[in-house]
Write a protein that holds these residues in place. Structure first.
Motif, mmCIF file in Angstrom:
data_model
loop_
_atom_site.group_PDB
_atom_site.id
_atom_site.type_symbol
_atom_site.label_atom_id
_atom_site.label_comp_id
_atom_site.label_asym_id
_atom_site.label_seq_id
_atom_site.Cartn_x
_atom_site.Cartn_y
_atom_site.Cartn_z
ATOM 1 N N ILE A 119 4.153 -0.844 3.627
ATOM 2 C CA ILE A 119 3.482 0.445 3.474
ATOM 3 C C ILE A 119 4.532 1.481 3.098
ATOM 4 O O ILE A 119 5.539 1.632 3.799
ATOM 5 C CB ILE A 119 2.766 0.869 4.770
ATOM 6 N N VAL A 120 4.320 2.164 2.001
ATOM 7 C CA VAL A 120 5.215 3.238 1.574
ATOM 8 C C VAL A 120 4.485 4.550 1.800
ATOM 9 O O VAL A 120 3.527 4.875 1.086
ATOM 10 C CB VAL A 120 5.625 3.090 0.098
ATOM 11 N N ALA A 121 4.928 5.291 2.816
ATOM 12 C CA ALA A 121 4.230 6.516 3.207
ATOM 13 C C ALA A 121 5.119 7.314 4.148
ATOM 14 O O ALA A 121 6.022 6.749 4.787
ATOM 15 C CB ALA A 121 2.910 6.187 3.905
ATOM 16 N N ALA A 128 11.705 3.267 -7.510
ATOM 17 C CA ALA A 128 11.658 2.238 -6.480
ATOM 18 C C ALA A 128 10.213 1.875 -6.136
ATOM 19 O O ALA A 128 9.887 0.703 -5.911
ATOM 20 C CB ALA A 128 12.401 2.702 -5.230
ATOM 21 N N CYS A 129 9.337 2.881 -6.103
ATOM 22 C CA CYS A 129 7.920 2.619 -5.830
ATOM 23 C C CYS A 129 7.299 1.771 -6.934
ATOM 24 O O CYS A 129 6.525 0.840 -6.665
ATOM 25 C CB CYS A 129 7.166 3.934 -5.685
ATOM 26 N N ARG A 130 7.649 2.080 -8.160
ATOM 27 C CA ARG A 130 7.097 1.311 -9.273
ATOM 28 C C ARG A 130 7.619 -0.123 -9.269
ATOM 29 O O ARG A 130 6.899 -1.054 -9.645
ATOM 30 C CB ARG A 130 7.432 2.007 -10.592
ATOM 31 N N GLU A 157 5.885 -3.518 7.473
ATOM 32 C CA GLU A 157 7.103 -2.716 7.308
ATOM 33 C C GLU A 157 6.732 -1.382 6.670
ATOM 34 O O GLU A 157 5.977 -1.353 5.692
ATOM 35 C CB GLU A 157 8.098 -3.469 6.419
ATOM 36 N N VAL A 158 7.267 -0.299 7.206
ATOM 37 C CA VAL A 158 6.992 1.038 6.671
ATOM 38 C C VAL A 158 8.256 1.590 6.020
ATOM 39 O O VAL A 158 9.326 1.620 6.647
ATOM 40 C CB VAL A 158 6.504 2.002 7.776
ATOM 41 N N LEU A 159 8.122 2.029 4.776
ATOM 42 C CA LEU A 159 9.232 2.633 4.035
ATOM 43 C C LEU A 159 8.862 4.062 3.677
ATOM 44 O O LEU A 159 7.711 4.351 3.345
ATOM 45 C CB LEU A 159 9.525 1.841 2.760
ATOM 46 N N SER A 160 9.828 4.955 3.718
ATOM 47 C CA SER A 160 9.585 6.372 3.383
ATOM 48 C C SER A 160 10.714 6.886 2.502
ATOM 49 O O SER A 160 11.830 6.356 2.519
ATOM 50 C CB SER A 160 9.497 7.219 4.659
ATOM 51 N N ALA A 175 0.864 -1.184 0.000
ATOM 52 C CA ALA A 175 0.000 0.000 0.000
ATOM 53 C C ALA A 175 0.896 1.227 0.000
ATOM 54 O O ALA A 175 1.829 1.316 0.806
ATOM 55 C CB ALA A 175 -0.908 0.003 1.223
ATOM 56 N N MET A 176 0.614 2.163 -0.893
ATOM 57 C CA MET A 176 1.457 3.359 -1.010
ATOM 58 C C MET A 176 0.598 4.622 -1.003
ATOM 59 O O MET A 176 -0.544 4.601 -1.446
ATOM 60 C CB MET A 176 2.271 3.325 -2.311
ATOM 61 N N GLY A 177 1.170 5.717 -0.525
ATOM 62 C CA GLY A 177 0.502 7.011 -0.620
ATOM 63 C C GLY A 177 0.600 7.813 0.654
ATOM 64 O O GLY A 177 1.060 7.333 1.696
ATOM 65 N N SER A 178 0.159 9.053 0.560
ATOM 66 C CA SER A 178 0.235 9.952 1.718
ATOM 67 C C SER A 178 -1.083 10.664 2.002
ATOM 68 O O SER A 178 -1.403 10.923 3.154
ATOM 69 C CB SER A 178 1.328 11.004 1.491
#
Length: 330
Positions: free
Chosen positions: A192-194, A218-220, A209-212, A168-171
């Motif tokens: 989670i990328v946020a 990298a997201c793609r 796991e949370v990535l920022s 899941a990605m987004g802000s």
């Protein structure tokens, strides 16, 4: 018709936007000359000063009868204010008019008065036509639904079958509490990328796991490697999460998204993705589990999603709709 283009992302006159593909019009890019944090929740006074200065340059460079084309609400609002003050007669088109939410009180009344000088609002969900019309007390025919377009790109990575994970990605307006409840009982590895601040105060299950701060590339890459892409939204008034949703579909990946403005226009439930009710963790968990266990279903949904994006959600398709819109004043 000559149009003066104001966006927050074009920093020089030679930079290109969708307008480069249009015919029968001239376009003057008015550079932003500023770099704002795209993750900032609200514009600061300094930001509003930048928007006003950019609009002032556009007015100095244009004739009163020439058009203004803006991207995103802050520039539309400042352009509308200056159009009223200077009594311009040229059209003002507010492209990508998308607010993070609707507010009331004095801010709403002020926005309603100032934005009356906008000739056409372009929104990226059908529900926003009705919601913005009611919120601003303006006729619905002033608002136009145009599907959001993305530059098409072919996938270059396969799904990671050795270490499967939910992504899941987004802000903006993400419903992290519902997602965390859904995956907690499933036990699936979840990425989670946020921005970390958007998850402050939430208890993370051990498999999350949370990535920022990741690059777009990298997201793609994560999007393609994920077993499932999830777009959980906590906004039922305006469109959120469309970029993450469209890009996952563009790469032919199965997606599960909250049923809300924006996602309802993109996902045909059961055909090219799955929709779940807002805030319904059990329903989300059920859909995630069903897709996680059925690779053939994931493949079918992903293939249909990719076809849909290529047919309807490309930049070329959005450009064609922009051409039709601006030709009203040709």
């Amino acid at each position: 018709m000559k149009w003066h283009v104001l966006t927050p992302f074009l920093q020089a006159r030679h930079e290109l936007w969708m307008t480069e593909h249009l015919q029968r019009h001239q376009f003057n890019i008015v550079p932003a000359h500023y770099l704002h944090d795209p993750l900032r929740a609200r514009a600061s006074l300094s930001d509003w000063g930048d928007f006003m200065r950019q609009n002032a340059r556009a007015h100095r460079e244009s004739r009163r009868t020439e058009g203004l084309l803006t991207a995103f609400p802050p520039l539309a609002l400042t352009a509308a204010a200056m159009k009223t003050l200077t009594r311009r007669s040229g059209p003002l088109v507010a492209w990508t008019f998308n607010l993070g939410g609707l507010y009331g009180g004095l801010k709403q009344r002020l926005a309603s008065q100032v934005l009356r000088s906008v000739d056409a609002f372009v929104v990226h969900s059908r529900q926003e036509v009705r919601n913005y019309s009611a919120w601003l007390d303006l006729p619905e025919d002033r608002f136009h639904y145009v599907p959001l377009g993305r530059e098409l790109q072919d996938p270059w990575l396969e799904e990671d079958r050795e270490q499967p994970f939910v992504l899941a990605m987004g802000s903006a307006n993400r419903d992290w509490p519902t997602l965390l409840k859904a995956v907690q009982g499933l036990g699936y590895r979840t990425v989670i990328v946020a921005p970390a601040r958007t998850l402050e105060g939430l208890a993370l299950p051990p498999q999350v796991e949370v990535l920022s701060g990741l690059s777009r590339e990298a997201c793609r890459a994560l999007c393609q490697r994920a077993t499932l892409n999830v777009v959980p939204i906590a906004n039922l008034q305006t469109a959120s999460g469309q970029v993450a949703l469209i890009e996952a579909m563009m790469f032919g990946r199965a997606v599960v998204a909250t049923r809300c403005p924006g996602t309802e226009d993109i996902v045909r439930d059961g055909e090219n993705g799955l929709l779940v009710p807002a805030g319904d963790a059990p329903a989300l968990a059920e859909r995630l589990q069903a897709l996680w266990l059925d690779a053939a279903w994931r493949a079918r949904l992903g293939a249909a999603a990719r076809v849909h994006v290529h047919a309807h959600l490309s930049v070329a398709a959005e450009c064609a709709r922009m051409q039709v819109m601006l030709d009203r004043w040709a």
